[in-house]
Design a protein around this motif. Structure first.
Motif, PDB file in Angstrom:
ATOM      1  N   UNK A   5       0.895  -1.223   0.085  1.00  0.00           N
ATOM      2  CA  UNK A   5      -0.039   0.066   0.034  1.00  0.00           C
ATOM      3  C   UNK A   5       0.831   1.290   0.029  1.00  0.00           C
ATOM      4  N   UNK A   6       0.407   2.409  -0.789  1.00  0.00           N
ATOM      5  CA  UNK A   6       1.034   3.535  -0.724  1.00  0.00           C
ATOM      6  C   UNK A   6       0.141   4.597  -0.277  1.00  0.00           C
ATOM      7  N   UNK A  31      -7.973   1.659   6.232  1.00  0.00           N
ATOM      8  CA  UNK A  31      -6.686   1.203   6.011  1.00  0.00           C
ATOM      9  C   UNK A  31      -5.651   1.818   6.958  1.00  0.00           C
ATOM     10  N   UNK A  32      -5.842   3.048   7.003  1.00  0.00           N
ATOM     11  CA  UNK A  32      -4.791   3.726   7.947  1.00  0.00           C
ATOM     12  C   UNK A  32      -5.318   3.641   9.294  1.00  0.00           C
ATOM     13  N   UNK A  33      -6.537   3.718   9.666  1.00  0.00           N
ATOM     14  CA  UNK A  33      -6.835   3.364  11.141  1.00  0.00           C
ATOM     15  C   UNK A  33      -6.226   2.320  11.494  1.00  0.00           C
ATOM     16  N   UNK A  34      -6.104   1.191  10.746  1.00  0.00           N
ATOM     17  CA  UNK A  34      -5.368  -0.285  10.950  1.00  0.00           C
ATOM     18  C   UNK A  34      -3.851   0.092  11.620  1.00  0.00           C
ATOM     19  N   UNK A  72      -4.950   7.713  -0.847  1.00  0.00           N
ATOM     20  CA  UNK A  72      -4.267   6.509  -1.409  1.00  0.00           C
ATOM     21  C   UNK A  72      -4.721   6.057  -2.554  1.00  0.00           C
ATOM     22  N   UNK A  73      -3.949   5.649  -3.628  1.00  0.00           N
ATOM     23  CA  UNK A  73      -4.616   5.131  -4.794  1.00  0.00           C
ATOM     24  C   UNK A  73      -6.058   4.523  -4.618  1.00  0.00           C
ATOM     25  N   UNK A  92       4.488  12.192   0.430  1.00  0.00           N
ATOM     26  CA  UNK A  92       4.577  10.828   0.220  1.00  0.00           C
ATOM     27  C   UNK A  92       4.960  10.460  -1.124  1.00  0.00           C
ATOM     28  N   UNK A  93       5.054   9.348  -1.720  1.00  0.00           N
ATOM     29  CA  UNK A  93       4.416   8.314  -1.189  1.00  0.00           C
ATOM     30  C   UNK A  93       5.228   7.760  -0.286  1.00  0.00           C
TER      31      UNK A  93
END
Length: 116
Positions: free
Chosen positions: A53-54, A103-106, A89-90, A65-66
């Motif tokens: 993931x980016x 995804x970022x909360x993870x 994110x893409x 980023x990335x």
């Protein structure tokens, strides 16, 4: 006890080592067979691993980023990135606060708190 006796220490050690080696060989072969694709079988072809993931985050109104999960985790750890930081994110249509991106909360949940 003589060495020709099946129950001699040398024979028992030899037997135990042979059994251990046989178990390791069987485990190695089973692993290879599970990963093997056989045309015409019901087994599906193994899929390649997804790309990492980016992530991009907005720090001081600048897109940064990335970056990968490790780099993002370091920014979370140093509190340069908070729940209100914008992230992209893409695949996302627009920038969102981190608290709305699962995804970022993870990554936030897996990042240890700073030492005091």
């Amino acid at each position: 006890m003589d060495d020709s006796n099946f129950f001699s220490i040398d024979r028992l050690v030899e037997f135990g080592m042979s059994a251990a080696i046989a178990q390791q060989m069987a485990a190695s072969m089973n692993k290879q067979f599970r990963q093997m694709y056989i045309p015409g079988s019901m087994q599906t072809m193994p899929q390649p691993a997804p790309p990492p993931a980016v992530y991009y985050v907005a720090i001081d109104n600048e897109a940064t980023g990335p970056m990968d999960e490790k780099e993002l985790s370091a920014l979370i750890y140093t509190k340069q990135v908070t729940k209100d930081t914008l992230c992209w994110m893409p695949g996302m249509e627009q920038w969102q606060p981190i608290e709305r991106v699962p995804a970022v909360l993870r990554i936030v949940a897996l990042t240890p708190p700073p030492l005091k």
